[in-house]
Design a protein around this motif. Sequence first.
Motif, PDB file in Angstrom:
ATOM      1  N   UNK A   1       0.834  -1.204   0.000  1.00 32.41           N
ATOM      2  CA  UNK A   1       0.000   0.000   0.000  1.00 32.41           C
ATOM      3  C   UNK A   1       0.869   1.254   0.000  1.00 32.41           C
ATOM      4  N   UNK A   2       1.947   1.252   0.769  1.00 39.32           N
ATOM      5  CA  UNK A   2       2.815   2.433   0.828  1.00 39.32           C
ATOM      6  C   UNK A   2       3.438   2.705  -0.530  1.00 39.32           C
ATOM      7  N   UNK A   3       3.739   1.658  -1.270  1.00 42.19           N
ATOM      8  CA  UNK A   3       4.319   1.858  -2.600  1.00 42.19           C
ATOM      9  C   UNK A   3       3.366   2.631  -3.508  1.00 42.19           C
ATOM     10  N   UNK A   4       2.055   2.538  -3.253  1.00 41.49           N
ATOM     11  CA  UNK A   4       1.093   3.282  -4.071  1.00 41.49           C
ATOM     12  C   UNK A   4       1.241   4.789  -3.896  1.00 41.49           C
ATOM     13  N   UNK A   5       1.642   5.231  -2.689  1.00 38.76           N
ATOM     14  CA  UNK A   5       1.829   6.665  -2.471  1.00 38.76           C
ATOM     15  C   UNK A   5       3.284   6.996  -2.136  1.00 38.76           C
ATOM     16  N   UNK A   6       4.183   6.169  -2.606  1.00 42.23           N
ATOM     17  CA  UNK A   6       5.588   6.331  -2.262  1.00 42.23           C
ATOM     18  C   UNK A   6       6.222   7.614  -2.741  1.00 42.23           C
ATOM     19  N   UNK A   7       5.604   8.299  -3.705  1.00 43.63           N
ATOM     20  CA  UNK A   7       6.156   9.555  -4.207  1.00 43.63           C
ATOM     21  C   UNK A   7       5.996  10.699  -3.215  1.00 43.63           C
ATOM     22  N   UNK A   8       5.173  10.529  -2.193  1.00 43.89           N
ATOM     23  CA  UNK A   8       4.955  11.597  -1.218  1.00 43.89           C
ATOM     24  C   UNK A   8       5.906  11.453  -0.034  1.00 43.89           C
ATOM     25  N   UNK A   9       6.018  12.535   0.730  1.00 45.24           N
ATOM     26  CA  UNK A   9       6.937  12.555   1.864  1.00 45.24           C
ATOM     27  C   UNK A   9       6.159  12.654   3.167  1.00 45.24           C
ATOM     28  N   UNK A  10       6.618  11.959   4.189  1.00 48.07           N
ATOM     29  CA  UNK A  10       5.933  11.962   5.474  1.00 48.07           C
ATOM     30  C   UNK A  10       6.112  13.293   6.192  1.00 48.07           C
ATOM     31  N   UNK A  11       5.161  13.604   7.075  1.00 48.01           N
ATOM     32  CA  UNK A  11       5.322  14.735   7.980  1.00 48.01           C
ATOM     33  C   UNK A  11       6.348  14.419   9.058  1.00 48.01           C
ATOM     34  N   UNK A  12       6.332  13.186   9.522  1.00 43.67           N
ATOM     35  CA  UNK A  12       7.118  12.826  10.699  1.00 43.67           C
ATOM     36  C   UNK A  12       8.523  12.383  10.299  1.00 43.67           C
ATOM     37  N   UNK A  13       9.567  12.871  11.001  1.00 48.34           N
ATOM     38  CA  UNK A  13      10.935  12.453  10.707  1.00 48.34           C
ATOM     39  C   UNK A  13      11.170  11.008  11.137  1.00 48.34           C
ATOM     40  N   UNK A  14      12.325  10.484  10.719  1.00 47.64           N
ATOM     41  CA  UNK A  14      12.652   9.080  10.966  1.00 47.64           C
ATOM     42  C   UNK A  14      12.532   8.707  12.443  1.00 47.64           C
ATOM     43  N   UNK A  15      12.813   9.621  13.356  1.00 47.96           N
ATOM     44  CA  UNK A  15      12.811   9.255  14.775  1.00 47.96           C
ATOM     45  C   UNK A  15      11.439   8.818  15.256  1.00 47.96           C
ATOM     46  N   UNK A  16      10.366   9.218  14.562  1.00 47.43           N
ATOM     47  CA  UNK A  16       9.020   8.772  14.923  1.00 47.43           C
ATOM     48  C   UNK A  16       8.602   7.511  14.157  1.00 47.43           C
ATOM     49  N   UNK A  17       9.376   7.102  13.165  1.00 43.11           N
ATOM     50  CA  UNK A  17       8.896   6.108  12.208  1.00 43.11           C
ATOM     51  C   UNK A  17       9.508   4.721  12.358  1.00 43.11           C
TER      52      UNK A  17
END
Length: 448
Positions: free
Chosen positions: A48-64
């Motif tokens: 599912x994430x690959x479907x919207x993979x062109x977008x960037x998350x709000x949260x930095x890596x430390x939350x992810x």
Amino acid sequence: MNTSATAPNALPIVVIGAGPVGLAAAAHLRERGLTPLVLEAGDTVAAAIRDWGHTRLFSPWRFNIDDAARRLLESGDWQAPNPEILPTGHELVDDYLTPLAAALGEVIRTDSRVIAVSREGIDKTRSADRENTPFLVRIAHSDGTSEDVAARSVIDASGTWHQPNPLGRSGLPAPGEAEAAARGLITKPLPAVTGVDRDRFADRHVLVVGAGHSAANALLDLAAVAEDEPGMRISWAVRSPDVSRAFGGEDRDELAARGALGSRLRHLVESGRVDVHTSFVITGFETTGEQLRVHANGPDGAEELVVDVLVPATGFRPELSMLAELRIDLDPAVDAPRGLGPLIDPEFHSCGSVPPHGERLLAHPEPGFYIVGMKSYGRAPTFLMATGYEQVRSIAAALAGDRTAADTVHLELPETGVCSTDLGGSCDVPAGPIPVTIGGAPASSCCS
């Protein structure tokens, strides 16, 4: 599969969905000495994430990155990304979830879509010895075959990505909606407006429907395209009487990228580059040649817009039909576990105001069954991945018999800067590429 001869405690714990929360669940179960079996509908992990993979998350890596997942990865040669950088969906998959899946190994099965969950030999009406009867998980494969898998427990982390909310009023599809979508006049959620889908929007009249992060993402991307396409028109329709709530907390938001999104959206609206239609309730669609006629009830009565393409951004809802033979208890308003529903109702709570919660709050009358991740929030839009990670940590502890650890829940979430929000979609993602100062990266789910 004949499960009757297998003791329930010797069976695997089935995790539905190989997204961030599903894989985190597997890592926590493994760390507790339990045996997970992760069933993913797609042909790769995090499909599912690959479907919207062109977008960037709000949260930095430390939350992810989940703690148990990090410990597993760091036992090998994995190098953690810069904790302050905001990853795209593709980077989340490539730099974290794919290595995590490799570390988990053969417990992950792709092309395994769960279509039903029940109890071996009994339906939901049977109570006798129910808690000692193995779960039966029915899987469908892309080649048309199916199989049944026995499980000790089931953790549903399948997300909501494939169940978008309809565009019509009263929570129902509008007349003509299915036909318009089939003809390509209504896109899928989160199209790559500035990427591979750009030609679909250039020099067209585009309508965005919805008042959340996904809508803001689409509007800002469309405005970027329109700078090079003078004949392009952008319209934005929302059901509320004004759009101010869509701007969120702006500079009060502890996630800078999320706050910057609202500020840029406000500027876009105030500059007049977007035609805003408020109190716009869609009542039907007509296809006229290559255009879409949108009928609605507006503030002054019947209203009509003729557009070339419509981008839906009205959020998602959980798919519950596969759980029909289980005894689940859901909040009647948001379709979350009953105890969780009042804590996440978007009329009253933002991402940062949701209290920590774990196994006890997520339990159902069906012993050993849990809904986690984005799906656990039902129709509420305020989910963060960090919430899901704490959910599965607590559940794994409970399944391992560590009641103290299961009940000791800790979660610190970044405040949105607003007391409540109707922003649609996960608070992690997606929200569109916007310039921010965190790690020098531009910024923007679902995540299961």
